[in-house]
Motif scaffolding. Structure first.
Motif, short mmCIF file in Angstrom:
data_model
loop_
_atom_site.label_atom_id
_atom_site.label_comp_id
_atom_site.label_asym_id
_atom_site.label_seq_id
_atom_site.Cartn_x
_atom_site.Cartn_y
_atom_site.Cartn_z
N GLU A 17 17.11 -110.86 8.84
CA GLU A 17 17.46 -111.48 7.58
C GLU A 17 16.34 -111.39 6.54
OE1 GLU A 17 15.45 -114.64 10.05
OE2 GLU A 17 16.91 -113.04 10.40
N MET A 91 22.74 -113.50 16.07
CA MET A 91 22.39 -112.50 15.08
C MET A 91 21.03 -111.87 15.40
SD MET A 91 21.88 -112.85 10.93
CE MET A 91 20.20 -113.50 11.04
N ASN A 94 21.25 -109.37 17.91
CA ASN A 94 22.12 -108.26 17.51
C ASN A 94 23.47 -108.26 18.22
OD1 ASN A 94 22.61 -106.04 15.85
ND2 ASN A 94 22.00 -104.58 17.43
N PHE A 96 26.87 -109.06 17.35
CA PHE A 96 27.71 -109.36 16.19
C PHE A 96 28.97 -110.13 16.57
CE2 PHE A 96 31.10 -108.10 13.18
CZ PHE A 96 30.55 -108.63 12.01
N GLN A 100 30.02 -113.81 15.18
CA GLN A 100 31.26 -114.08 14.47
C GLN A 100 32.07 -115.19 15.17
OE1 GLN A 100 31.30 -112.79 11.33
NE2 GLN A 100 32.97 -111.31 11.49
N ASN A 166 32.91 -108.44 6.51
CA ASN A 166 32.03 -107.71 7.41
C ASN A 166 32.59 -107.54 8.81
OD1 ASN A 166 29.42 -107.34 5.74
ND2 ASN A 166 29.89 -109.52 5.47
N LEU A 171 26.81 -105.79 12.04
CA LEU A 171 25.61 -106.41 11.48
C LEU A 171 24.67 -105.34 10.95
CD1 LEU A 171 24.22 -109.20 11.17
CD2 LEU A 171 23.08 -108.75 13.35
N ASN A 172 24.13 -105.56 9.77
CA ASN A 172 23.15 -104.62 9.22
C ASN A 172 22.14 -105.39 8.38
OD1 ASN A 172 24.27 -104.87 6.50
ND2 ASN A 172 25.98 -103.63 7.29
N ASN A 175 23.78 -107.31 5.26
CA ASN A 175 24.54 -108.56 5.37
C ASN A 175 23.84 -109.63 6.20
OD1 ASN A 175 25.12 -107.85 8.07
ND2 ASN A 175 27.06 -106.88 7.52
N ALA A 176 22.82 -109.27 6.99
CA ALA A 176 22.11 -110.28 7.79
C ALA A 176 21.54 -111.41 6.91
CB ALA A 176 21.00 -109.63 8.62
N TYR A 179 24.36 -113.90 5.96
CA TYR A 179 24.72 -114.83 7.03
C TYR A 179 23.65 -115.93 7.15
CZ TYR A 179 28.52 -111.91 8.86
OH TYR A 179 29.70 -111.23 9.01
#
Length: 207
Positions: A17, A91, A94, A96, A100, A166, A171-172, A175-176, A179
């Protein structure tokens, strides 16, 4: 402009993030925003405390508040804050899908909280005819608690849009931060509610 900063588990940074300048700026910007929100809520709390006894011969806090429902609402929001912590843990690992999932649970708990709040307002209005215009106390109560409820609605809308947009991207590094800033915002809402529970409901029940 491409935002395909996909995360490879082997090369993933410890804090995705904050791994990019954009992510750091989002993080910093949110703290400025929350600082302004804190001042705003402090003003609403001050107004409520000044007007809480101005009932204009209408129902007072001791007549209205029942702690059972408010306790349930508090547990729902505290638990949703915890599930958002689990989501951020996933997150950082990693994962995803699990992130979610936990965010979905957070959204469900937040919606349950809102449902309880709507029922609470409906009960006050129809059982006690306690409305925004009943008294200065009524105006202060509905402004403070309703303003917080509006923040919950905004947070839920933010989360649901974030999850849907998303869902297929994974996750990339783009967008991290989104979140993560949502999670911080949600914790802020939770802290404000703890103050509302104490100042409005507990103090109101004591009289």
């Amino acid at each position: 402009m491409s935002h395909d900063h996909s995360l490879n588990p082997e090369t993933m940074p410890q804090e995705p993030e904050k791994a990019t300048l954009e992510g750091k700026n989002k993080f910093l910007g949110l703290w400025f925003f929350l600082g302004g929100e804190t001042v705003l809520f402090a003003s609403l709390f001050g107004t409520y405390l000044a007007l809480r006894n101005s009932t204009a011969n209408g129902p007072a806090s001791t007549d209205l508040f029942g702690l059972e429902l408010v306790f349930v609402m508090t547990m729902l929001l505290l638990t949703s804050s915890l599930t958002s912590v689990y989501a951020m843990y996933q997150m950082k690992n990693n994962n995803f899908k699990k992130m979610q999932l936990w965010l979905g649970i957070t959204a469900f708990l937040g919606m349950a909280f809102l449902g309880c709040e709507i029922y609470e307002f409906y009960h006050y209005i129809h059982e006690y005819e306690f409305t925004f215009r009943s008294s200065a106390f009524g105006s202060a109560f509905y402004t403070l608690v309703g303003f917080h409820g509006g923040h919950v609605v905004f947070g839920l809308s933010w989360l649901i849009v974030l999850m849907l947009r998303n869902a297929k991207r994974g996750l990339n590094l783009y967008n991290a931060p989104k979140y993560y800033t949502f999670s911080l915002y949600w914790h802020f809402i939770d802290v404000v509610w703890v103050f509302i529970f104490t100042v409005v409901y507990l103090m109101g029940k004591v009289g």
